[in-house]
Design a protein around this motif. Sequence first.
Motif, short mmCIF file in Angstrom:
data_model
loop_
_atom_site.label_atom_id
_atom_site.label_comp_id
_atom_site.label_asym_id
_atom_site.label_seq_id
_atom_site.Cartn_x
_atom_site.Cartn_y
_atom_site.Cartn_z
N ARG A 120 0.82 -1.21 0.00
CA ARG A 120 0.00 0.00 0.00
C ARG A 120 0.86 1.26 0.00
O ARG A 120 0.53 2.25 -0.65
N GLY A 121 1.96 1.21 0.73
CA GLY A 121 2.79 2.40 0.84
C GLY A 121 3.84 2.55 -0.25
O GLY A 121 4.14 3.65 -0.69
N PHE A 122 4.40 1.42 -0.69
CA PHE A 122 5.56 1.48 -1.59
C PHE A 122 5.43 0.58 -2.82
O PHE A 122 6.41 0.42 -3.57
N GLY A 123 4.26 -0.04 -3.02
CA GLY A 123 4.11 -1.04 -4.07
C GLY A 123 4.51 -0.57 -5.45
O GLY A 123 5.31 -1.23 -6.14
N HIS A 124 3.97 0.55 -5.89
CA HIS A 124 4.26 1.04 -7.24
C HIS A 124 5.75 1.38 -7.40
O HIS A 124 6.35 1.08 -8.44
N ALA A 125 6.32 1.97 -6.37
CA ALA A 125 7.74 2.32 -6.44
C ALA A 125 8.62 1.08 -6.51
O ALA A 125 9.61 1.04 -7.24
N ILE A 126 8.25 0.04 -5.75
CA ILE A 126 9.03 -1.20 -5.75
C ILE A 126 8.97 -1.87 -7.12
O ILE A 126 10.00 -2.30 -7.65
N ILE A 127 7.79 -1.96 -7.70
CA ILE A 127 7.65 -2.59 -9.02
C ILE A 127 8.36 -1.78 -10.09
O ILE A 127 9.07 -2.32 -10.94
N ASP A 128 8.19 -0.46 -10.04
CA ASP A 128 8.84 0.40 -11.04
C ASP A 128 10.36 0.35 -10.97
O ASP A 128 11.04 0.54 -11.98
N SER A 129 10.89 0.08 -9.77
CA SER A 129 12.34 0.03 -9.62
C SER A 129 12.95 -1.18 -10.34
O SER A 129 14.10 -1.15 -10.76
N GLY A 130 12.16 -2.27 -10.45
CA GLY A 130 12.64 -3.48 -11.11
C GLY A 130 13.71 -4.23 -10.35
O GLY A 130 14.33 -5.15 -10.87
N ARG A 131 13.91 -3.89 -9.08
CA ARG A 131 15.00 -4.51 -8.32
C ARG A 131 14.63 -5.88 -7.76
O ARG A 131 15.51 -6.68 -7.44
N ILE A 132 13.35 -6.14 -7.60
CA ILE A 132 12.92 -7.44 -7.07
C ILE A 132 12.61 -8.35 -8.25
O ILE A 132 11.54 -8.27 -8.85
N LYS A 133 13.56 -9.19 -8.59
CA LYS A 133 13.45 -10.01 -9.79
C LYS A 133 12.32 -11.02 -9.71
O LYS A 133 11.78 -11.45 -10.75
N ALA A 134 11.94 -11.42 -8.49
CA ALA A 134 10.85 -12.40 -8.35
C ALA A 134 9.52 -11.81 -8.78
O ALA A 134 8.60 -12.55 -9.15
N LEU A 135 9.41 -10.50 -8.75
CA LEU A 135 8.16 -9.83 -9.15
C LEU A 135 8.13 -9.68 -10.67
O LEU A 135 8.16 -8.57 -11.20
N THR A 136 8.04 -10.78 -11.36
CA THR A 136 7.97 -10.73 -12.82
C THR A 136 6.58 -10.29 -13.27
O THR A 136 5.59 -10.48 -12.54
N PRO A 137 6.47 -9.71 -14.45
CA PRO A 137 5.14 -9.30 -14.95
C PRO A 137 4.15 -10.45 -14.99
O PRO A 137 2.96 -10.26 -14.71
N ASP A 138 4.63 -11.65 -15.32
CA ASP A 138 3.75 -12.81 -15.40
C ASP A 138 3.19 -13.16 -14.02
O ASP A 138 1.99 -13.42 -13.88
N ARG A 139 4.03 -13.18 -12.99
CA ARG A 139 3.56 -13.50 -11.64
C ARG A 139 2.63 -12.42 -11.11
O ARG A 139 1.63 -12.72 -10.45
N ILE A 140 2.95 -11.18 -11.40
CA ILE A 140 2.06 -10.09 -10.97
C ILE A 140 0.70 -10.24 -11.63
O ILE A 140 -0.35 -10.11 -10.98
N ALA A 141 0.70 -10.55 -12.93
CA ALA A 141 -0.56 -10.68 -13.67
C ALA A 141 -1.39 -11.84 -13.14
O ALA A 141 -2.62 -11.71 -12.98
N ARG A 142 -0.75 -12.99 -12.84
CA ARG A 142 -1.49 -14.14 -12.35
C ARG A 142 -2.08 -13.88 -10.97
O ARG A 142 -3.22 -14.23 -10.70
N THR A 143 -1.29 -13.26 -10.11
CA THR A 143 -1.78 -12.96 -8.77
C THR A 143 -2.90 -11.94 -8.82
O THR A 143 -3.92 -12.08 -8.14
#
Length: 226
Positions: free
Chosen positions: A94-117
């Motif tokens: 809620r506080g940092f989600g968009h910034a974390i995804i936009d940074s691209g630093r968390i490799k586990a957060l792939t677009p495919d996994r985000i889309a499925r979840t």
Amino acid sequence: MGFIQFIVDLLRDPRSFIAEWIIDLGPIWVYIPLFIIIFVETGLVVTPFLPGDSLLFCAGIFCADGGGLNLFVVIALMTLAAVLGNTSNYWIGRGFGHAIIDSGRIKALTPDRIARTQAMLDKYGALGVFVTRFFPILRTFGPFLAGMGDMRFPHFTLFNFLGGFVWVCLFTLLGFFFGGIPFVENNFELVIVAIVVISLAPTLIGALRARIRSSKKSSDEEPEGE
């Protein structure tokens, strides 16, 4: 390298770790590392690889026949850890989600996994928080995306508690009732692998189906050659 080896060993044989913790930490403090691992698995979006399912199964084994753990304490504390972990991840999203995804630093957060979840949350609403609890990896991203999508916190909390309680009870009781069966004891590593594979199967099947649909859509959109 030491941390990576610890994770690999924990994934392969969580039973040995619990046995060592019971001996080294004693009957009271042994619950601390169990609590931390269950909390961190869903409390931090960077740790979806921790073995929550198999760890609970092994904890259930040590709750049977004087193994050193108390069944009711394990269920109560691990449910608390699971609920607090999801809650932490909800507020991070809620506080940092968009910034974390936009940074691209968390490799586990792939677009495919985000889309499925996200698709699961869109389909089930707050109930999706309950459903994702039973899918490794997705259960880490579920609360994060729920917070990022501004899901109402009271609705989130209700299904967070229900999901955490049922998940902990399911795997702990499986270990409690079936962990002492000779076949399980004699083929323990295979049983752990089976738990991981069965847990991951729906996620992997969903990913494969999404990839097939995406490939089919791309081929349908390709212009015909002249």
